[in-house]
Design a protein around this motif. Structure first.
Motif, mmCIF file in Angstrom:
data_model
loop_
_atom_site.group_PDB
_atom_site.id
_atom_site.type_symbol
_atom_site.label_atom_id
_atom_site.label_comp_id
_atom_site.label_asym_id
_atom_site.label_seq_id
_atom_site.Cartn_x
_atom_site.Cartn_y
_atom_site.Cartn_z
ATOM 1 N N GLY A 47 31.501 59.842 49.283
ATOM 2 C CA GLY A 47 30.515 59.024 48.594
ATOM 3 C C GLY A 47 30.709 57.537 48.832
ATOM 4 O O GLY A 47 29.832 56.745 48.501
ATOM 5 N N SER A 48 31.834 57.158 49.405
ATOM 6 C CA SER A 48 32.114 55.746 49.672
ATOM 7 C C SER A 48 31.181 55.192 50.739
ATOM 8 O O SER A 48 30.659 55.924 51.575
ATOM 9 C CB SER A 48 33.554 55.566 50.174
ATOM 10 O OG SER A 48 34.482 55.969 49.212
ATOM 11 N N VAL A 49 31.027 53.880 50.728
ATOM 12 C CA VAL A 49 30.316 53.177 51.782
ATOM 13 C C VAL A 49 31.341 52.811 52.842
ATOM 14 O O VAL A 49 32.390 52.229 52.535
ATOM 15 C CB VAL A 49 29.622 51.910 51.239
ATOM 16 C CG1 VAL A 49 28.973 51.131 52.366
ATOM 17 C CG2 VAL A 49 28.596 52.283 50.174
ATOM 18 N N ALA A 101 22.386 54.619 55.752
ATOM 19 C CA ALA A 101 22.052 56.045 55.667
ATOM 20 C C ALA A 101 23.322 56.879 55.500
ATOM 21 O O ALA A 101 24.437 56.407 55.740
ATOM 22 C CB ALA A 101 21.306 56.479 56.924
ATOM 23 N N SER A 102 23.143 58.124 55.129
ATOM 24 C CA SER A 102 24.270 59.044 54.977
ATOM 25 C C SER A 102 24.903 59.334 56.328
ATOM 26 O O SER A 102 24.220 59.416 57.346
ATOM 27 C CB SER A 102 23.810 60.360 54.350
ATOM 28 O OG SER A 102 23.389 60.154 53.017
ATOM 29 N N VAL A 103 26.232 59.473 56.304
ATOM 30 C CA VAL A 103 26.986 59.987 57.442
ATOM 31 C C VAL A 103 27.819 61.141 56.906
ATOM 32 O O VAL A 103 28.236 61.147 55.748
ATOM 33 C CB VAL A 103 27.861 58.918 58.142
ATOM 34 C CG1 VAL A 103 27.006 57.910 58.865
ATOM 35 C CG2 VAL A 103 28.786 58.242 57.170
ATOM 36 N N TYR A 104 28.062 62.124 57.765
ATOM 37 C CA TYR A 104 28.663 63.374 57.327
ATOM 38 C C TYR A 104 29.949 63.642 58.097
ATOM 39 O O TYR A 104 29.954 63.636 59.329
ATOM 40 C CB TYR A 104 27.672 64.520 57.533
ATOM 41 C CG TYR A 104 26.361 64.280 56.830
ATOM 42 C CD1 TYR A 104 26.189 64.664 55.509
ATOM 43 C CD2 TYR A 104 25.312 63.627 57.478
ATOM 44 C CE1 TYR A 104 24.996 64.428 54.845
ATOM 45 C CE2 TYR A 104 24.113 63.384 56.822
ATOM 46 C CZ TYR A 104 23.961 63.780 55.506
ATOM 47 O OH TYR A 104 22.780 63.543 54.857
ATOM 48 N N LEU A 105 31.014 63.876 57.345
ATOM 49 C CA LEU A 105 32.304 64.221 57.926
ATOM 50 C C LEU A 105 32.530 65.713 57.731
ATOM 51 O O LEU A 105 32.397 66.228 56.620
ATOM 52 C CB LEU A 105 33.428 63.447 57.227
ATOM 53 C CG LEU A 105 34.848 63.781 57.690
ATOM 54 C CD1 LEU A 105 35.092 63.252 59.099
ATOM 55 C CD2 LEU A 105 35.871 63.200 56.710
ATOM 56 N N ARG A 106 32.854 66.401 58.811
ATOM 57 C CA ARG A 106 33.236 67.809 58.738
ATOM 58 C C ARG A 106 34.673 67.903 59.230
ATOM 59 O O ARG A 106 34.964 67.522 60.360
ATOM 60 C CB ARG A 106 32.325 68.685 59.576
ATOM 61 C CG ARG A 106 32.768 70.159 59.595
ATOM 62 C CD ARG A 106 31.708 71.066 60.165
ATOM 63 N NE ARG A 106 30.636 71.208 59.174
ATOM 64 C CZ ARG A 106 29.540 71.931 59.369
ATOM 65 N NH1 ARG A 106 29.351 72.564 60.515
ATOM 66 N NH2 ARG A 106 28.623 72.015 58.423
ATOM 67 N N VAL A 107 35.564 68.395 58.376
ATOM 68 C CA VAL A 107 36.960 68.594 58.747
ATOM 69 C C VAL A 107 37.161 70.087 58.962
ATOM 70 O O VAL A 107 37.091 70.875 58.023
ATOM 71 C CB VAL A 107 37.929 68.063 57.669
ATOM 72 C CG1 VAL A 107 39.377 68.274 58.105
ATOM 73 C CG2 VAL A 107 37.657 66.597 57.362
ATOM 74 N N TRP A 108 37.378 70.459 60.222
ATOM 75 C CA TRP A 108 37.683 71.834 60.590
ATOM 76 C C TRP A 108 39.185 72.026 60.491
ATOM 77 O O TRP A 108 39.951 71.116 60.803
ATOM 78 C CB TRP A 108 37.269 72.108 62.031
ATOM 79 C CG TRP A 108 35.805 72.143 62.297
ATOM 80 C CD1 TRP A 108 35.000 71.086 62.596
ATOM 81 C CD2 TRP A 108 34.971 73.295 62.327
ATOM 82 N NE1 TRP A 108 33.718 71.511 62.813
ATOM 83 C CE2 TRP A 108 33.676 72.862 62.660
ATOM 84 C CE3 TRP A 108 35.216 74.658 62.118
ATOM 85 C CZ2 TRP A 108 32.611 73.747 62.780
ATOM 86 C CZ3 TRP A 108 34.144 75.533 62.238
ATOM 87 C CH2 TRP A 108 32.856 75.075 62.563
ATOM 88 N N PHE A 109 39.624 73.202 60.091
ATOM 89 C CA PHE A 109 41.046 73.526 60.089
ATOM 90 C C PHE A 109 41.190 74.978 60.520
ATOM 91 O O PHE A 109 40.354 75.822 60.219
ATOM 92 C CB PHE A 109 41.689 73.280 58.713
ATOM 93 C CG PHE A 109 40.931 73.862 57.560
ATOM 94 C CD1 PHE A 109 41.251 75.118 57.061
ATOM 95 C CD2 PHE A 109 39.892 73.159 56.971
ATOM 96 C CE1 PHE A 109 40.544 75.664 55.995
ATOM 97 C CE2 PHE A 109 39.174 73.698 55.905
ATOM 98 C CZ PHE A 109 39.507 74.946 55.424
ATOM 99 N N LYS A 110 42.242 75.232 61.296
ATOM 100 C CA LYS A 110 42.483 76.575 61.820
ATOM 101 C C LYS A 110 43.708 77.159 61.143
ATOM 102 O O LYS A 110 44.766 76.542 61.111
ATOM 103 C CB LYS A 110 42.697 76.531 63.336
ATOM 104 C CG LYS A 110 42.902 77.899 63.958
ATOM 105 C CD LYS A 110 42.808 77.901 65.467
ATOM 106 C CE LYS A 110 43.826 77.036 66.129
ATOM 107 N NZ LYS A 110 43.861 77.206 67.597
ATOM 108 N N ILE A 111 43.535 78.361 60.580
ATOM 109 C CA ILE A 111 44.630 79.090 59.930
ATOM 110 C C ILE A 111 44.624 80.504 60.490
ATOM 111 O O ILE A 111 43.576 81.163 60.502
ATOM 112 C CB ILE A 111 44.466 79.108 58.398
ATOM 113 C CG1 ILE A 111 44.500 77.689 57.835
ATOM 114 C CG2 ILE A 111 45.547 79.972 57.751
ATOM 115 C CD1 ILE A 111 44.213 77.593 56.358
ATOM 116 N N SER A 112 45.769 80.958 60.955
ATOM 117 C CA SER A 112 45.899 82.296 61.547
ATOM 118 C C SER A 112 44.871 82.525 62.646
ATOM 119 O O SER A 112 44.308 83.612 62.769
ATOM 120 C CB SER A 112 45.780 83.376 60.468
ATOM 121 O OG SER A 112 46.810 83.239 59.516
ATOM 122 N N GLY A 113 44.582 81.495 63.414
ATOM 123 C CA GLY A 113 43.661 81.605 64.535
ATOM 124 C C GLY A 113 42.188 81.553 64.178
ATOM 125 O O GLY A 113 41.338 81.585 65.058
#
Length: 125
Positions: A47-49, A101-113
């Motif tokens: 939600g931060s700028v 405008a909005s910007v979107y962060l997606r943090v992917w993480f891999k666990i057990s493949g």
């Protein structure tokens, strides 16, 4: 809900015959680790700028084998950034649009493949 659950599929064919699959047992254990469901203690706070460059950091996900980040101008987008972060829990991303405008962060993480992700929304300055 958290806990152990038994699942079984039931179906009916065109003739009206009813059939069921074998049962399977699954255990659900959802936990909250900060301001996200899995990704905890994310800074800057969702939600931060953001300025034209921002350093994102978060608490390590238990058993994570790798992180990958997207930053985009659309939900799940990667127009600004898409790169592996290895096991590092901090990254500086530049080129953040300064349109308000909005910007979107997606943090992917891999666990057990297997890959999973969590999304966060910010606003470009």
């Amino acid at each position: 809900a958290n806990g152990t659950h038994v699942l079984r599929a039931t179906g009916r064919d065109a003739a009206g015959n009813l059939g069921s699959s074998a049962s399977i047992t699954v255990t659900v254990s959802n936990t909250s680790s900060g301001n996200g469901v899995i990704i905890g203690n994310l800074t800057p706070a969702p939600g931060s700028v953001l300025g034209s460059s921002a350093t994102f950091s978060w608490s390590a996900v238990s058993a994570a084998q790798e992180y990958w980040l997207y930053l985009g101008t659309s939900y799940g987008g990667q127009e600004v950034y898409s790169q592996t972060n290895g096991l590092n829990t901090s990254v500086t991303i530049g080129g953040i649009p300064q349109t308000g405008a909005s910007v979107y962060l997606r943090v992917w993480f891999k666990i057990s493949g297997a890959w999973a992700w969590e999304d966060f929304t910010y606003r470009g300055g």
